[in-house]
Design a protein around this motif. Structure first.
Motif, short mmCIF file in Angstrom:
data_model
loop_
_atom_site.label_atom_id
_atom_site.label_comp_id
_atom_site.label_asym_id
_atom_site.label_seq_id
_atom_site.Cartn_x
_atom_site.Cartn_y
_atom_site.Cartn_z
N LYS A 24 0.83 -1.19 0.00
CA LYS A 24 0.00 0.00 0.00
C LYS A 24 0.88 1.26 0.00
O LYS A 24 0.62 2.23 -0.72
N GLY A 25 1.94 1.20 0.80
CA GLY A 25 2.88 2.33 0.84
C GLY A 25 3.49 2.59 -0.52
O GLY A 25 3.67 3.73 -0.94
N ARG A 26 3.80 1.51 -1.22
CA ARG A 26 4.41 1.64 -2.55
C ARG A 26 3.41 2.25 -3.52
O ARG A 26 3.76 3.08 -4.37
N LYS A 27 2.19 1.80 -3.38
CA LYS A 27 1.15 2.26 -4.31
C LYS A 27 0.86 3.75 -4.09
O LYS A 27 0.72 4.52 -5.04
N THR A 28 0.79 4.14 -2.82
CA THR A 28 0.45 5.54 -2.54
C THR A 28 1.69 6.42 -2.55
O THR A 28 1.63 7.57 -2.14
N LYS A 29 2.80 5.84 -2.97
CA LYS A 29 4.07 6.59 -3.09
C LYS A 29 4.51 7.21 -1.77
O LYS A 29 4.99 8.33 -1.73
N ASN A 30 4.30 6.48 -0.70
CA ASN A 30 4.79 6.94 0.60
C ASN A 30 6.27 6.59 0.68
O ASN A 30 6.64 5.44 0.79
N ARG A 31 7.10 7.60 0.64
CA ARG A 31 8.53 7.34 0.61
C ARG A 31 9.14 7.41 2.00
O ARG A 31 10.34 7.51 2.16
N TYR A 32 8.29 7.41 3.02
CA TYR A 32 8.79 7.53 4.39
C TYR A 32 7.90 6.67 5.28
O TYR A 32 7.34 7.11 6.26
N LEU A 33 7.78 5.44 4.85
CA LEU A 33 6.83 4.52 5.47
C LEU A 33 7.38 4.03 6.82
O LEU A 33 8.48 3.50 6.89
N PHE A 34 6.59 4.22 7.84
CA PHE A 34 7.04 3.84 9.18
C PHE A 34 7.09 2.32 9.33
O PHE A 34 6.14 1.62 8.98
N ILE A 35 8.19 1.82 9.85
CA ILE A 35 8.29 0.38 10.10
C ILE A 35 8.31 0.12 11.60
O ILE A 35 7.43 -0.53 12.14
N THR A 36 9.35 0.64 12.28
CA THR A 36 9.39 0.45 13.72
C THR A 36 10.32 1.49 14.33
O THR A 36 11.07 2.15 13.61
N ARG A 37 10.27 1.62 15.63
CA ARG A 37 11.20 2.56 16.25
C ARG A 37 11.84 1.96 17.49
O ARG A 37 11.45 0.89 17.95
N ASN A 38 12.86 2.63 17.96
CA ASN A 38 13.54 2.24 19.20
C ASN A 38 14.21 0.88 19.16
O ASN A 38 14.18 0.14 20.14
N LEU A 39 14.81 0.55 18.04
CA LEU A 39 15.53 -0.71 17.99
C LEU A 39 16.88 -0.55 18.66
O LEU A 39 17.53 0.47 18.51
N GLY A 40 17.29 -1.61 19.36
CA GLY A 40 18.65 -1.64 19.88
C GLY A 40 19.60 -1.98 18.75
O GLY A 40 19.17 -2.29 17.64
N TYR A 41 20.90 -1.93 19.05
CA TYR A 41 21.88 -2.12 18.00
C TYR A 41 21.79 -3.51 17.37
O TYR A 41 21.85 -3.66 16.15
N ASN A 42 21.61 -4.51 18.19
CA ASN A 42 21.55 -5.87 17.65
C ASN A 42 20.34 -6.07 16.75
O ASN A 42 20.44 -6.68 15.69
N ASP A 43 19.21 -5.54 17.17
CA ASP A 43 18.02 -5.64 16.34
C ASP A 43 18.19 -4.86 15.05
O ASP A 43 17.70 -5.26 14.00
N TYR A 44 18.90 -3.76 15.15
CA TYR A 44 19.14 -2.95 13.96
C TYR A 44 19.97 -3.73 12.94
O TYR A 44 19.66 -3.76 11.75
N LEU A 45 21.01 -4.40 13.45
CA LEU A 45 21.82 -5.23 12.55
C LEU A 45 20.96 -6.31 11.91
O LEU A 45 21.11 -6.64 10.74
N LYS A 46 20.05 -6.84 12.71
CA LYS A 46 19.21 -7.93 12.22
C LYS A 46 18.26 -7.43 11.13
O LYS A 46 18.14 -8.05 10.07
#
Lengths: 646, 400
Positions: free
Chosen positions: A106-128
């Motif tokens: 849906k984000g792709r279709k509506t051309k949302n170029r800043y689609l929220f996924i998640t926040r506050n990841l720690g470093y390990n989760d970020y690497l993952k």
């Protein structure tokens, strides 16, 4: 002609270059710089806060927010990876893979170029998350957008949250907020050059201004004691459904705050570190103030602990108001010491009125001399203002003011101000300032260390101090707080049950207990104040506040590694010791001639002789009765020595 | 290698200039490739460098091969190539490739190799040869407008008409060059005036019809041209982004330049590795570098003119001028655009800019020039031996 035209052309170009460079040069150069060079901030790392035992109380960590530009991903990459990405996201962040797929589509279709996924990841989760299908293609081809933030984390969680505090958009609070100058460090500066839209690279090898990292703060807080204090207070607040409460544990000799807990109730009835009540809340202390009243009277020698006073039936009228004891019917004629122990309002009021009624200023002066009624000038902002009534202030001074003041009404003190006086008593009269910080460190190097600050080297004579110490011990032993008495570990202190909001229909109580432990050799002083407990469950200081004190004292005592000397009750037999010693003496002598073995233990004698290289035979058991070679004779190693034992 | 060097013939100075330009081209191309890698996000800088090297090596092969061909063959070749060029141009235009909504169908993909081929560059060389051939052939005759219109201007006009919708500047350059060669080749000046007028008229009709029927010409580049020219006449317009960035680059280059690879604007100038490479060169090598480069091109022009004057056939002279001058002309246009002397057009800097067909066609053209020059050298050798008193007429008959 043709060539001429071309050369003219070339001349035009050269002219134009020179024009751009020299005539318009400054303008364009400045413009180029302003467009492509900026001052980058190199953030200094904020210092950590440690407890006195070396545990982390606050530190900075990186957190990552993940967004996505699903538009930048090529059709091929998108279709190939969308299933895998959705599945991975679902495993990591919850929600179904189908949800993620349709969300991203849906984000792709509506051309949302800043689609929220998640926040506050720690470093390990970020690497993952970076290694997920599609995201592993990077920002341009995979569409992953990461935003890094530095956030302040409190590894011990909600405990001491307020004392550790914060320094951010909410303001400056606690250690974080009040010692920010140490913690913050100084940001560096580095020129950056734009290399593409939104991309900057450092211009030079070195930073223009190197950042200076913040210093670490070693606080006085002891994680163990803090933990005990927090949970002891929390349990009691929950039990009595109180509005809020505070506990402070202070090291007697140094004034170091070892534990400080401030819990308030939110609308749901849960308790959390709401405000720094211990520092900021100035309130009527109630009976814990009797310590100060007694001390003034003792110092002025208007009474002694043995002075007998008639408390009558527990009510005493003064002007138009009546002082009452909480014990119905009164205590009759009792000593002043006993007045303190049972916390008789009538007894104290009668004595103080008699002594100071004509000159209340003298009483106030006595308090001031002790150090009561002054701010502690804590480094933490927002210290509550103490207040003593002033007899010269005719408008606010009533005939009853002195009387009520003796037992803590009309006086305002913060918990820490009260504790400082109790601690001074425990510390044999030396009043020290409560401290939150032990050391400032830069890596492993101590930059600054803080020593105890003496506010008043002697608040009262040693005689008075000793008397008060004995009285406070008795409060627990046989006074108002017998419920926390334990003969193996004696505590000392004073209860307080103070009415508050008595000016409304719904009178509430402040239950408190202030004291120190162990009673005979004080190491810590502690104050517990619980505001507005549910009256139906209980409100007396000894019932509501004292148990917290006891629990803290006992837990600190049991958790503290004390070296107990275990006395040996079984005595070693004296005879044995004597024998061993005489034998030892004999063995260690160098013999030239035969020793006298008479009355020596048979076995010892044999050993002694054999060590000398002699051959020994013996008869019987026991001590030596006879020896074949007489004492004093020269050794003859060929002869056998015969011993007769009895 | 030495064998190849031994077999090299023709003007040695031209060879040297080509070698110098080719060697120098690696610096700005490598530097500007970070734009493609870092901003557009494709390929690697080393990849672009290798590609450029490969293009240049192939270019030298083309020069070498071409200059070994006796130049008289180009006369007949041009006639054969005209229909080929027409087909290719038509195909190119038919593809209708658009870049952000405007017609940019200048390239066709060479099958299997995967390199874009800009057909108009080939067309340019072929048209010049064709013109030289026509003029040389009719040198002795009286030229009638009707005949020349049919034999020369119809084929040339068709080629130009097919290039025009996608690339105005190339069309204009070819047109001007053709007229120039025609003038030099003795084509009557009044006819040239007529043709020029006719060309402008056709162009005007094209623009007007595009304005009148915007739907039919929706994807044409007319609006781009108009915008570019408007921007050029009003320098305050913020929209003239490329020209502005080019000026920033030139200004910050100063006299000595920032040094190889240190350009900043390369990342913001679109086409920094081709159309605006001269701005980057000035930024990195300064006024000095930019000037030296221009001197090289002027030296090339000088040598081309020398080759042209020394050649003993009319065809040879016109051929050298016809294929040689556009190279230098193109270089000057590119520089002129970079410094803001012209409106923005997409002319590469010959032998320096990246782009396969541009390099190869330049090489082909230079090969032709060298072929003529080599022929002359060979003639002198033969003259020394045979002492033929009228080689010009002999050769002329053979071209026929």
């Amino acid at each position: 002609m043709l060539a001429g035209a071309m050369f003219l052309f070339a001349f035009g170009i050269t002219y134009k270059i020179i024009e751009i460079q020299f005539v318009e040069g400054d303008f364009y150069k400045k413009k180029a710089e302003s467009l492509t060079i900026k001052d980058g901030v190199v953030k200094a790392n904020r210092g950590n806060i440690y407890s006195s035992d070396g545990s982390l109380l606050a530190t900075s960590v990186s957190r990552f927010d993940i967004r996505m530009d699903p538009v930048t991903v090529s059709d091929e990459n998108f279709e190939k990876n969308i299933k895998g990405l959705s599945k991975s996201l679902s495993q990591m962040l919850g929600k179904s893979a189908g949800y993620w797929e349709s969300y991203i589509r849906k984000g792709r279709k509506t051309k949302n170029r800043y689609l929220f996924i998640t926040r506050n990841l720690g470093y390990n989760d970020y690497l993952k998350i970076k290694s997920f299908p599609m995201f592993n293609l990077g920002t341009y081809r995979g569409g992953i957008i990461t935003e890094q933030r530095t956030v302040r984390e409190h590894p011990i969680g909600k405990i001491a949250e307020r004392a550790v505090g914060y320094d951010d958009y909410r303001g400056k609070v606690g250690i974080e907020g009040n010692f920010y100058e140490y913690l913050r460090g100084r940001n560096g500066k580095r020129l950056k050059q734009k290399i593409a839209k939104g991309q900057w690279k450092p211009l030079n090898d070195n930073n223009e201004v190197e950042p200076v990292d913040g210093k670490d703060i070693i606080s006085t807080i002891d994680l163990n004691i803090q933990d005990i204090a927090h949970h002891a207070l929390l349990e009691q607040l929950e039990k009595f459904e109180a509005d809020h409460g505070t506990v402070v544990v202070m090291e007697t000799k140094t004034g170091e705050i070892k534990g400080i807990s401030n819990l308030g109730r939110n609308k749901k009835g849960n308790y959390y570190e709401r405000l720094n009540y211990a520092v900021g809340e100035s309130h009527e202390p109630g009976s814990t103030f009797k310590l100060m009243s007694m001390m003034v009277a003792l110092e002025d020698k208007v009474i002694d602990t043995s002075t007998v006073v008639d408390t009558g039936n527990g009510a005493y009228k003064i002007y138009n108001r009546t002082v009452r004891d909480s014990h119905r019917g009164g205590y009759g004629k009792i000593s002043m010491g006993r007045v303190f122990e049972v916390s008789s309002n009538v007894g104290l009021v009668k004595v103080i009125e008699k002594a100071y009624g004509n000159n209340p200023q003298k009483f106030i002066d006595g308090l001031h001399k002790m150090g009561v009624g002054y701010k502690l000038n804590l480094p933490i902002k927002g210290e509550g203002k103490p207040r003593l009534p002033n007899p010269n202030d005719k408008e606010n001074w009533y005939g009853t003011s002195l009387a009520w003041m003796t037992h803590g009404y009309g006086v305002h003190l913060t918990p820490l101000q009260t504790l400082a006086i109790y601690n001074a008593v425990a510390n044999n009269g030396e009043m020290v300032k409560p401290r939150f910080i032990k050391e400032i460190r830069d890596q492993d190097r101590v930059v600054e260390s803080f020593d105890k600050v003496v506010l008043n080297p002697r608040i009262a004579s040693q005689e008075t101090i000793d008397k008060m110490k004995a009285l406070m011990r008795n409060v627990v032993k046989k006074g108002t707080a017998t419920n926390i008495y334990n003969k193996n570990y004696e505590l000392a202190g004073k209860t307080g049950t103070c009415q508050t909001e008595y000016w409304t229909d719904n009178t509430q109580y402040i239950a408190s207990f202030a004291g120190y432990f162990p009673a005979d050799n004080p190491e810590y002083s502690c104050i517990v104040i619980i505001h507005k407990p549910n009256k139906k469950i209980g409100y007396y200081g000894n019932v509501v506040a004292a148990p917290v004190f006891k629990k803290i004292a006992h837990k600190i005592y049991t958790k503290k590694p004390v070296i107990d000397e275990v006395k040996q009750y079984e005595k070693s037999p004296e005879l044995l010791v004597e024998n061993f010693e005489s034998y030892n003496v004999k063995v260690n002598k160098k013999y030239e001639t035969m020793p006298n073995l008479k009355n020596m233990n048979g076995m010892d004698a044999v050993a002694l002789l054999e060590n000398l290289g002699l051959t020994v035979v013996f008869k019987g058991t026991g001590k030596v009765k006879q020896q074949s070679v007489k004492a004093g004779e020269k050794f003859d190693r060929t002869k056998i020595v015969e011993l007769t034992l009895s | 290698m030495t064998k190849v060097l031994k077999n090299i013939s023709g003007d040695k100075t031209i060879w040297a200039i080509i070698a110098l330009l080719a060697l120098f081209s690696f610096l700005p191309v490598y530097s500007a490739s970070t734009n493609l890698v870092g901003v557009v996000g494709k390929g690697t800088t080393l990849g672009y460098l290798l590609k450029h090297a490969m293009l240049l090596v192939l270019g030298f092969v083309i020069i070498y091969a071409t200059h070994k061909i006796p130049y008289r063959y180009f006369s007949g070749l041009s006639v054969l190539l005209i229909p080929v060029v027409l087909v290719l141009l038509a195909y190119t235009l038919y593809q209708g490739k658009t870049i952000s909504g405007v017609n940019a169908s200048r390239w066709i993909n060479i099958p299997f190799v995967g390199i874009g081929f800009q057909t108009s560059t080939l067309a340019s060389v072929v048209v010049m040869m064709f013109t030289a051939r026509y003029l040389a052939k009719n040198r002795e005759k009286k030229i009638y407008f009707k005949d020349s219109f049919l034999q020369l201007w119809i084929p040339v006009g068709m080629v130009l008409a097919l290039i025009l919708p996608a690339n105005f500047s190339t069309t204009a350059i070819i047109f001007v060059m053709v007229l120039l060669v025609a003038y030099l080749g003795g084509y009557p000046a009044k006819f040239i005036g007529a043709i020029l007028g006719f060309g402008i008229l056709v162009f005007a009709i094209f623009i007007l019809s595009a304005k009148a029927f915007p739907e039919t010409f929706k994807n044409s580049r007319i609006n781009t041209w108009v915008a570019r020219i408007e921007n050029f006449s009003n320098p305050d317009e913020e929209a003239n982004y490329q020209a502005e960035k080019a000026k920033l680059a030139i200004a910050s280059g100063e006299i000595q330049g920032k040094g190889p690879g240190k350009s900043v604007q390369k990342n913001f100038l679109p086409q920094s590795s081709s159309d605006f490479i001269y701005a980057i060169i000035v930024e990195e090598f300064g006024l000095v570098g930019g000037f030296m480069l221009m001197i090289l091109y002027l030296l090339l022009l000088f040598r081309i003119v020398i080759v042209a004057t020394k050649t003993d056939t009319i065809f040879g002279t016109l051929l050298v001028l016809g294929v040689g001058i556009p190279i230098v002309f193109q270089a000057l246009i590119n520089m002129g655009v970079a410094v803001g002397l012209f409106p923005v057009t997409g002319q590469p800097l010959p032998l320096i800019s990246t782009g396969g067909t541009s390099i190869w066609m330049t090489c082909f053209a230079l090969g032709v020039v060298l072929s003529v020059s080599a022929d002359r050298e060979a003639k002198i050798e033969i003259d020394k031996k045979k002492n033929d008193d009228n080689p010009l007429s002999v050769l002329h008959e053979t071209i026929g």
